[in-house]
Design a protein around this motif. Structure first.
Motif, PDB file in Angstrom:
ATOM      1  N   GLY B  35       0.835  -1.198   0.000  1.00 16.09           N
ATOM      2  CA  GLY B  35       0.000   0.000   0.000  1.00 16.09           C
ATOM      3  C   GLY B  35       0.867   1.245   0.000  1.00 16.09           C
ATOM      4  O   GLY B  35       2.054   1.177   0.319  1.00 16.09           O
ATOM      5  N   PRO B  36       0.269   2.382  -0.368  1.00 13.12           N
ATOM      6  CA  PRO B  36       1.034   3.626  -0.361  1.00 13.12           C
ATOM      7  C   PRO B  36       1.354   4.025   1.076  1.00 13.12           C
ATOM      8  O   PRO B  36       0.745   3.531   2.019  1.00 13.12           O
ATOM      9  CB  PRO B  36       0.079   4.629  -1.019  1.00 13.12           C
ATOM     10  CG  PRO B  36      -1.277   4.078  -0.783  1.00 13.12           C
ATOM     11  CD  PRO B  36      -1.129   2.587  -0.754  1.00 13.12           C
ATOM     12  N   SER B  37       2.325   4.930   1.264  1.00 15.01           N
ATOM     13  CA  SER B  37       2.674   5.295   2.629  1.00 15.01           C
ATOM     14  C   SER B  37       1.496   6.016   3.272  1.00 15.01           C
ATOM     15  O   SER B  37       0.754   6.752   2.620  1.00 15.01           O
ATOM     16  CB  SER B  37       3.924   6.178   2.647  1.00 15.01           C
ATOM     17  OG  SER B  37       3.866   7.152   1.659  1.00 15.01           O
ATOM     18  N   CYS B  39      -1.088   4.380   4.575  1.00 15.92           N
ATOM     19  CA  CYS B  39      -2.338   3.641   4.439  1.00 15.92           C
ATOM     20  C   CYS B  39      -2.646   2.818   5.672  1.00 15.92           C
ATOM     21  O   CYS B  39      -3.703   2.210   5.774  1.00 15.92           O
ATOM     22  CB  CYS B  39      -2.320   2.759   3.197  1.00 15.92           C
ATOM     23  SG  CYS B  39      -1.311   1.291   3.384  1.00 15.92           S
ATOM     24  N   LYS B  41      -0.412   0.369   6.995  1.00 10.43           N
ATOM     25  CA  LYS B  41       0.195  -0.963   7.013  1.00 10.43           C
ATOM     26  C   LYS B  41       1.192  -1.129   8.150  1.00 10.43           C
ATOM     27  O   LYS B  41       1.256  -2.190   8.766  1.00 10.43           O
ATOM     28  CB  LYS B  41       0.837  -1.281   5.655  1.00 10.43           C
ATOM     29  CG  LYS B  41       1.821  -0.261   5.123  1.00 10.43           C
ATOM     30  CD  LYS B  41       2.070  -0.519   3.639  1.00 10.43           C
ATOM     31  CE  LYS B  41       3.275   0.230   3.106  1.00 10.43           C
ATOM     32  NZ  LYS B  41       3.268   1.676   3.312  1.00 10.43           N
ATOM     33  N   HIS B 192       5.775  -0.686   0.162  1.00 13.59           N
ATOM     34  CA  HIS B 192       5.025   0.161  -0.761  1.00 13.59           C
ATOM     35  C   HIS B 192       5.493  -0.084  -2.194  1.00 13.59           C
ATOM     36  O   HIS B 192       5.039   0.563  -3.123  1.00 13.59           O
ATOM     37  CB  HIS B 192       5.185   1.640  -0.385  1.00 13.59           C
ATOM     38  CG  HIS B 192       6.585   2.133  -0.533  1.00 13.59           C
ATOM     39  ND1 HIS B 192       7.459   2.205   0.516  1.00 13.59           N
ATOM     40  CD2 HIS B 192       7.264   2.551  -1.613  1.00 13.59           C
ATOM     41  CE1 HIS B 192       8.617   2.646   0.088  1.00 13.59           C
ATOM     42  NE2 HIS B 192       8.533   2.858  -1.195  1.00 13.59           N
ATOM     43  N   MET B 207      -3.588  -2.758   0.257  1.00 16.93           N
ATOM     44  CA  MET B 207      -4.220  -1.972   1.303  1.00 16.93           C
ATOM     45  C   MET B 207      -4.323  -0.522   0.859  1.00 16.93           C
ATOM     46  O   MET B 207      -3.430   0.020   0.212  1.00 16.93           O
ATOM     47  CB  MET B 207      -3.365  -2.055   2.562  1.00 16.93           C
ATOM     48  CG  MET B 207      -4.046  -1.591   3.811  1.00 16.93           C
ATOM     49  SD  MET B 207      -2.967  -1.987   5.196  1.00 16.93           S
ATOM     50  CE  MET B 207      -4.008  -1.476   6.526  1.00 16.93           C
ATOM     51  N   ARG B 208      -5.449   0.101   1.206  1.00 12.48           N
ATOM     52  CA  ARG B 208      -5.629   1.515   0.877  1.00 12.48           C
ATOM     53  C   ARG B 208      -6.504   2.104   1.969  1.00 12.48           C
ATOM     54  O   ARG B 208      -7.562   1.540   2.269  1.00 12.48           O
ATOM     55  CB  ARG B 208      -6.289   1.620  -0.505  1.00 12.48           C
ATOM     56  CG  ARG B 208      -6.742   2.986  -0.956  1.00 12.48           C
ATOM     57  CD  ARG B 208      -5.578   3.840  -1.430  1.00 12.48           C
ATOM     58  NE  ARG B 208      -4.817   3.278  -2.534  1.00 12.48           N
ATOM     59  CZ  ARG B 208      -5.077   3.534  -3.835  1.00 12.48           C
ATOM     60  NH1 ARG B 208      -6.081   4.280  -4.176  1.00 12.48           N
ATOM     61  NH2 ARG B 208      -4.312   3.020  -4.756  1.00 12.48           N
ATOM     62  N   ALA B 209      -6.070   3.171   2.591  1.00 11.91           N
ATOM     63  CA  ALA B 209      -6.855   3.898   3.591  1.00 11.91           C
ATOM     64  C   ALA B 209      -7.448   2.989   4.667  1.00 11.91           C
ATOM     65  O   ALA B 209      -8.635   3.049   4.966  1.00 11.91           O
ATOM     66  CB  ALA B 209      -7.959   4.715   2.915  1.00 11.91           C
ATOM     67  N   ASP B 229      -9.300   0.430  -8.676  1.00 13.69           N
ATOM     68  CA  ASP B 229      -8.255   0.956  -7.819  1.00 13.69           C
ATOM     69  C   ASP B 229      -7.025   0.062  -7.813  1.00 13.69           C
ATOM     70  O   ASP B 229      -5.892   0.528  -7.967  1.00 13.69           O
ATOM     71  CB  ASP B 229      -8.767   1.042  -6.366  1.00 13.69           C
ATOM     72  CG  ASP B 229      -9.379   2.390  -6.092  1.00 13.69           C
ATOM     73  OD1 ASP B 229      -9.316   3.234  -7.022  1.00 13.69           O
ATOM     74  OD2 ASP B 229      -9.903   2.592  -4.984  1.00 13.69           O
TER      75      ASP B 229
END
Lengths: 508, 345
Positions: B35-37, B39, B41, B192, B207-209, B229
């Protein structure tokens, strides 16, 4: 909670000066402050401040640049020589000069002597900043067609200016608080004035008012430095960068520069040390009070260790809050410690004397009060070095230790303590060494009959018994050597952060 | 049984909701949380390790519930190996003492230390060195050896390769994956970097948000993303609106054939390698080349469809890279993923 208590204690002197000045009838205060004598003290203080800071900055920056950025013959040897005056307490330096020639008992003499004592406070942070400076900046300037001198003024100086300004501020604060050297040079300033008034009227409103003026001066200096620094950002290069800059080739001018530096060190080290040696030979040929010296040394060491331990212990909760629990409260606690850095020893001492007489008569004229005074005076130094030490043990190491099965106590024993103990020791040593050569606060706070090396030296030197004072001066210098070595090594090294380098950085 | 079961876990810091009723089941092998930073994780990892306690939900490691059922089990008793970013080796201890840190006192300098150093493919010559004498990749391997030494049932790795440079990252990643597989431990790797997640893990959880969008095998994630997405995040697909019927759809790139059977308004996920670029051909959609990134083995270019706003990313072979500013012809080859357009419904 502990941190808040420590912060409140260190703000006590400042609060005292403000509150008790505010309680004086305004008319009386104004009358006192407009006396010609006070005007003279102010004028003397201001011109000493301007002259001393200017001369220290010129000497400090020029020497730093010569040592770091030119192919000076002798190279790093000069770094040691140029940092060495820090090991000669200013009042010992003053004694060395006065006992050689009375010509220094003048404005010019005072500026010369204090600058020779305090220029290392500019020199050391400037050396550290020059070493940290990414030489790539200079290469870029050169590629853009700048000559070496133009590069220095347009690129190097602006980048290291925070360090230079910080050093200048420190010199200014030391000059404002200096008592011993200026008293012996017979150059009256606000600080010597406060002590004179205190001696005659004992704790009258006059001393408090002068202290208030002194505090205002200190705060003005802080503000001036903040304004001069402005929004300039400190150039920080990554820890991995270790490009060495090309040094300027001095060529045939080298010997002229060496002669200049040699002349400077004759003035800053040669004169006081020769004079000391002369008096040592002459004084000890008559009597050598080994017993007195031994007792004073023991008292000094005891006080130094007590001050060092207490200040470091007091710094621990403050630094811990700042490192591990960042937030508005932690910042407020940490910041509230620093004004004490700007308060001259005399103000702290005066405040403690009055507060103890008025509220806690039982501790007036006791050693615990003296140690508390040292603790307040040197707490900022302890906080910065303890903080740098605690940063060596980041929380992630605790996480790892816990995931490997350690309890809190085991984590402390196997991870945190081994990492921070050496640094705590160094911080303790730095404070202890500063305590051992402190004069002004000791004169006011030491119980009658307590003799330290500094007070014994002082009572003999101010009675013009130069020979009898010499052995004490020698011991005071010996006690200052280790801290000087720590600081000069920290300035000269790039890379690892140590408590000493944190003290240096806190200046810049 | 080994493994990790996270059920309905929520965590908020102040008013910020970081994890939102999260479920995850890991039985064995390496699972990557991608996932992006920001999010959530790393928060998930810290909850599992026991450095944080969840606001709601339960966490079970093996058969034991460690959080959410009565008093949480403290981190030191969870038997979870933890490899933080940049390794975080104890700077005052040499490699042997670092690796032996979690072992009983008697075996701290014994055979187990040598065994795990072997497992992470470090020569015995590094055993006496201190962390500052090791390269970044070696530090990372020692950190893994330290986590594996007490034989944990679960190993957590928090962006373990993000501080390494590109070449080292791939080598170290492969060595770490080999060691984890050889040790038989279940591992959760937070990252990420989609290349890292797809190449090292047996399963990837996107994973997102604070929520999982999809948990599947790497090829499944790439070829059959569960939502636009995921398709956009993994594989840099261009998302285009279109209208679908009878297995084909029309969009700004013309008529394309579909992988999935949907009808009506759709979002098409077109991967860079599905767009073929031919300079000067007449069969396809004309587009202006905006810019080109040349990588050596191939290149990607961004092109805007002539007379429109649609920008498409295409991958072209190293041999025939068109110049920026030239006009090319675009065609979509192969079957395209389509999702019912959420904006249309």
């Amino acid at each position: 909670m502990l941190g808040v208590l420590v912060a409140a204690t260190s703000l006590l002197p400042l609060a005292y000066v403000v509150v008790s000045s505010a309680q004086l009838p305004p008319g009386e205060a104004v009358d006192f402050l407009f006396r010609p004598r006070v005007g003279e003290l102010l004028w003397n203080t201001v011109r000493l401040l301007v002259g001393g800071v200017a001369l220290s900055v010129v000497i400090g920056v020029a020497c730093a640049w010569l040592v770091v950025r030119t192919d000076l013959p002798g190279g790093n040897l000069w770094h040691g020589v140029l940092a060495a005056p820090l090991a000669v307490p200013a009042f010992v330096n003053g004694y060395g000069w006065v006992s050689t020639t009375h010509a220094v008992q003048s404005f010019g003499g005072a500026v010369l002597v204090v600058s020779l004592s305090y220029y290392p406070l500019v020199y050391l942070p400037t050396v550290a900043a020059l070493r940290r400076l990414d030489s790539g900046l200079e290469d870029v300037a050169a590629a853009l067609g700048h000559r070496q001198l133009a590069t220095f003024f347009r690129v190097v100086l602006p980048t290291i200016s925070p360090a230079v300004l910080g050093g200048a501020l420190l010199v200014g604060l030391h000059l404002l608080g200096e008592y011993g050297a200026l008293q012996i040079l017979n150059y009256p300033t606000l600080t010597t004035g406060i002590l004179a008034v205190y001696r005659t009227t004992f704790n009258g409103p006059a001393a408090t008012l002068l202290a208030l003026v002194l505090v205002v001066f200190c705060l003005l200096l802080l503000v001036l430095e903040l304004l001069a620094r402005g929004h300039r950002r400190r150039a920080r290069v990554g820890a991995g960068v270790s490009r060495t800059a090309t040094r300027l080739h001095l060529g045939s001018g080298a010997w002229l520069v060496v002669a200049g530096l040699a002349g400077l060190s004759v003035l800053s080290l040669g004169v006081p040390l020769t004079s000391l040696a002369r008096w040592l030979l002459r004084g000890t040929s008559t009597t050598f009070p080994a017993g007195d010296i031994g007792a004073a040394t023991l008292t000094t060491l005891g006080l130094a260790v007590a001050g060092g331990v207490l200040a470091t212990l007091a710094a621990l909760p403050v630094a811990w809050l700042a490192v591990r629990h960042r937030g508005p409260l932690a910042t407020a606690v940490e910041r509230s410690v620093y004004p004490a850095n700007a308060l001259p020893g005399i103000v702290v001492a005066l405040a403690l004397v009055t507060i103890s007489i008025e509220s806690f008569p039982a501790i007036y004229q006791t050693l615990p009060l003296l140690v508390l005074g040292y603790c307040i005076l040197f707490l900022p130094r302890a906080v910065v070095s303890v903080r740098a030490t605690l940063e060596l043990a980041p929380p992630v190491l605790d996480d790892v230790a816990r995931s490997l099965g350690c309890t809190g106590a085991e984590t402390a024993r196997r991870v945190t303590l081994p990492l921070v103990l050496p640094g705590l020791g160094a911080s303790m040593a730095l404070v202890s060494l500063a305590v051992s050569t402190e004069l002004t606060a000791t004169l006011l706070l030491a119980p009658t009959g307590t003799s330290t090396l500094a007070t014994e030296f002082w009572s003999r030197a101010s009675a013009v018994e130069y020979g009898a004072a010499a052995p004490y001066a020698l011991l005071l210098i010996a006690l200052s050597v280790p801290a000087t070595l720590l600081l000069s090594r920290a300035a000269n090294r790039d890379g690892l952060r140590t408590p000493a380098s944190a003290v240096l950085e806190s200046v810049s | 049984m080994s493994g990790l079961r996270v059920a309905g876990v929520s965590k908020a810091f102040g008013s910020t909701r970081v994890l939102d009723s999260l479920d995850l089941e890991v039985t064995d092998g390496i699972t990557a949380v991608l996932g992006p930073s920001g999010c959530g994780k790393t928060t998930l990892l810290r909850l599992v390790a026991g450095f944080l306690d969840p606001d709601a939900g339960t966490i079970a490691i093996g058969d034991r519930v460690v959080a959410g059922d009565g008093r949480p089990v403290p981190a030191r008793s969870r038997r979870v190996g933890y490899v933080p970013q940049e390794g975080a080796l104890f700077p005052h201890l040499d490699v042997t003492s670092n690796v032996g840190f979690g072992l009983p006192r008697a075996s701290r300098r014994g055979a187990r230390v040598r065994d795990v150093l072997d497992l992470v493919e470090l020569p015995s010559s590094v055993a006496e060195r201190y962390p500052h004498e090791l390269s970044g990749g070696q530090q990372q391997r020692v950190a893994l050896a330290r986590a594996l030494a007490p034989d944990p049932s679960l190993v957590l790795l928090d962006e373990p390769f993000s501080s390494l440079d590109a070449g080292l990252r791939e080598d170290t990643g492969r060595a770490v994956a080999r060691a984890l597989r050889a040790s038989g431990a279940t591992a959760v790797l937070v990252t990420h970097d989609q290349g890292e997640a797809l190449s090292l893990a047996d399963r990837v959880a996107v994973m997102r948000a604070g929520r999982f969008l999809q948990v599947s095998a790497p090829s499944e994630i790439y070829l059959r993303p569960a939502s636009p997405d995921v398709a956009g995040f993994v594989g840099h697909a261009t998302l285009l609106a279109g209208t679908a019927s009878d297995g084909t759809a029309t969009c700004d790139l013309g008529r394309v054939s579909l992988l999935t059977d949907v009808a009506g308004a759709v979002l098409l996920a077109i991967r860079p390698e599905q767009v073929s670029v031919s300079p000067g051909a007449s069969d396809g959609i004309l587009a202006d080349v905006l810019d080109v990134s040349y990588f050596g083995h191939d290149a990607t270019l961004r092109a805007r469809v002539c007379g429109g706003e649609t920008v498409v990313i295409a991958r072209v072979p190293a041999g025939g890279v068109p110049a920026p500013g030239s006009v090319v012809c675009l065609r979509v080859s192969g079957d395209v993923l389509a999702f019912p357009d959420p904006a249309a419904s």
